[in-house]
Design an enzyme around this catalytic site. Sequence first.
Site, PDB file in Angstrom:
ATOM      1  N   GLY A  23       0.849  -1.186   0.000  1.00  0.00           N
ATOM      2  CA  GLY A  23       0.000   0.000   0.000  1.00  0.00           C
ATOM      3  C   GLY A  23       0.881   1.230   0.000  1.00  0.00           C
ATOM      4  O   GLY A  23       1.824   1.354   0.788  1.00  0.00           O
ATOM      5  N   ALA A  24       0.607   2.141  -0.916  1.00  0.00           N
ATOM      6  CA  ALA A  24       1.510   3.277  -1.120  1.00  0.00           C
ATOM      7  C   ALA A  24       1.725   4.104   0.140  1.00  0.00           C
ATOM      8  O   ALA A  24       2.850   4.500   0.458  1.00  0.00           O
ATOM      9  CB  ALA A  24       0.979   4.163  -2.250  1.00  0.00           C
ATOM     10  N   ALA A  25       0.652   4.388   0.865  1.00  0.00           N
ATOM     11  CA  ALA A  25       0.794   5.209   2.069  1.00  0.00           C
ATOM     12  C   ALA A  25       1.607   4.481   3.132  1.00  0.00           C
ATOM     13  O   ALA A  25       2.453   5.076   3.809  1.00  0.00           O
ATOM     14  CB  ALA A  25      -0.574   5.583   2.618  1.00  0.00           C
ATOM     15  N   ARG A  65      11.133  -0.723  -4.758  1.00  0.00           N
ATOM     16  CA  ARG A  65       9.879  -0.740  -5.522  1.00  0.00           C
ATOM     17  C   ARG A  65       9.862   0.433  -6.497  1.00  0.00           C
ATOM     18  O   ARG A  65       9.416   1.521  -6.164  1.00  0.00           O
ATOM     19  CB  ARG A  65       8.661  -0.632  -4.587  1.00  0.00           C
ATOM     20  CG  ARG A  65       8.460  -1.804  -3.633  1.00  0.00           C
ATOM     21  CD  ARG A  65       8.017  -3.080  -4.330  1.00  0.00           C
ATOM     22  NE  ARG A  65       6.769  -2.918  -5.047  1.00  0.00           N
ATOM     23  CZ  ARG A  65       5.566  -2.984  -4.483  1.00  0.00           C
ATOM     24  NH1 ARG A  65       5.440  -3.186  -3.183  1.00  0.00           N
ATOM     25  NH2 ARG A  65       4.481  -2.856  -5.211  1.00  0.00           N
ATOM     26  N   CYS A 130      -7.487  -5.182  -6.268  1.00  0.00           N
ATOM     27  CA  CYS A 130      -6.325  -5.124  -5.389  1.00  0.00           C
ATOM     28  C   CYS A 130      -6.750  -4.594  -4.012  1.00  0.00           C
ATOM     29  O   CYS A 130      -7.924  -4.656  -3.648  1.00  0.00           O
ATOM     30  CB  CYS A 130      -5.204  -4.289  -6.002  1.00  0.00           C
ATOM     31  SG  CYS A 130      -3.569  -4.622  -5.268  1.00  0.00           S
ATOM     32  N   ASP A 199      -0.910   3.337  -7.563  1.00  0.00           N
ATOM     33  CA  ASP A 199       0.476   3.361  -7.101  1.00  0.00           C
ATOM     34  C   ASP A 199       1.190   4.592  -7.625  1.00  0.00           C
ATOM     35  O   ASP A 199       2.137   5.069  -7.000  1.00  0.00           O
ATOM     36  CB  ASP A 199       1.195   2.092  -7.546  1.00  0.00           C
ATOM     37  CG  ASP A 199       0.857   0.914  -6.653  1.00  0.00           C
ATOM     38  OD1 ASP A 199       1.678   0.578  -5.790  1.00  0.00           O
ATOM     39  OD2 ASP A 199      -0.241   0.345  -6.804  1.00  0.00           O
ATOM     40  N   ASN A 209      -1.617   1.306 -11.715  1.00  0.00           N
ATOM     41  CA  ASN A 209      -2.141   0.549 -10.578  1.00  0.00           C
ATOM     42  C   ASN A 209      -1.950  -0.938 -10.852  1.00  0.00           C
ATOM     43  O   ASN A 209      -1.469  -1.342 -11.919  1.00  0.00           O
ATOM     44  CB  ASN A 209      -3.621   0.884 -10.353  1.00  0.00           C
ATOM     45  CG  ASN A 209      -4.127   0.430  -9.005  1.00  0.00           C
ATOM     46  OD1 ASN A 209      -3.473   0.632  -7.983  1.00  0.00           O
ATOM     47  ND2 ASN A 209      -5.287  -0.202  -8.976  1.00  0.00           N
ATOM     48  N   LYS A 235       1.027  10.179  -4.324  1.00  0.00           N
ATOM     49  CA  LYS A 235       1.166   9.212  -5.406  1.00  0.00           C
ATOM     50  C   LYS A 235       1.297   9.867  -6.782  1.00  0.00           C
ATOM     51  O   LYS A 235       1.397   9.168  -7.792  1.00  0.00           O
ATOM     52  CB  LYS A 235      -0.020   8.256  -5.379  1.00  0.00           C
ATOM     53  CG  LYS A 235      -0.081   7.476  -4.064  1.00  0.00           C
ATOM     54  CD  LYS A 235      -1.366   6.695  -3.937  1.00  0.00           C
ATOM     55  CE  LYS A 235      -1.475   6.084  -2.533  1.00  0.00           C
ATOM     56  NZ  LYS A 235      -2.752   5.369  -2.344  1.00  0.00           N
TER      57      LYS A 235
END
Length: 317
Positions: A23-25, A65, A130, A199, A209, A235
């Site tokens: 998860g991006a956050a 990543r 997702c 993402d 994403n 993001k």
Amino acid sequence: MEYEIHPAVTDAADDIADMEIRGAATIADAAAAALGEQAVASTAETPAAFQAEMRTAARELHETRPTAVSLPNALRYVLRGMEGDTVSELRASVVASVDEFRRELDQAQDNLGQIGANRLRDGDTIMTHCHSTDALSCVRHALDDGKELSAIVKETRPRKQGHITARQLREWGVPVTLIVDNAARRYLDDTDHVLVGADAIAADGSVINKIGTSGLAVNARERGVPIMVAAQTLKLHPGTMTGHTVEIEMRDEEEILPDDKRAEIGDVTVENPAFDVTPPRYVDAIVTERGQFPPESIVTLMRELFGDQHGGEPWER
């Protein structure tokens, strides 16, 4: 010169790479926290050594990543706040930047959720793809507003992140129908909103994403189902304003074809892209903590937040 990297940095890097942290956050928060640990534990004796050590730690995190733009945005925030003429001043500035970043990050998702909840109506059925804490924040706030929702959750292969989403929604009392990815088109007629995270978001409004998002968006548009992307401004991908192409991460082949199955099948080429790109024409709205935007206007917000992109990254200097 070799610098001693704090275990918090190496552990965070490993967990991000292995998707133990996802998860991006969450990725951004973990990266910022790890840099803070590096700063506090540093034994550097000169300002130059301290700065070089912090950049080395940031590079190790950055390499985990490449598509998760929230990670480099977190590193940019912390390193660009690194100021001072002494090691003590530099350390204090990093710690302060980390604290500020994490505080704003926590508030951003809550603010985004309140805005996104306004797009959801009582009785709506959402379809998810997702797992996105930003998307779920919209659901959480809609529920807090007294709206009743139900969800069709795509399991999202190959790692089945949809199971995480389904579990969270059930904990909130939301009725969930779990489906295989290939069944999405069949259930779009029962769907009021497709709700996904991101993402990364490019300057032209393209949404990067989890693989499968673009196909879902095309099918949803054909069915007349609106697609809402929930994404914190963290993001946004500032490099795309200067023509940079977002790198699509290729993940381990064994996620799709374990070695024992490969032996049964024979010599085949396996490709496992983690993400795809959804063109802006298939997206109805991008919801951020700064408001909701049609995808074509996201570049205006990006310029406001990041300005013109010139010079190298702070961890490369």
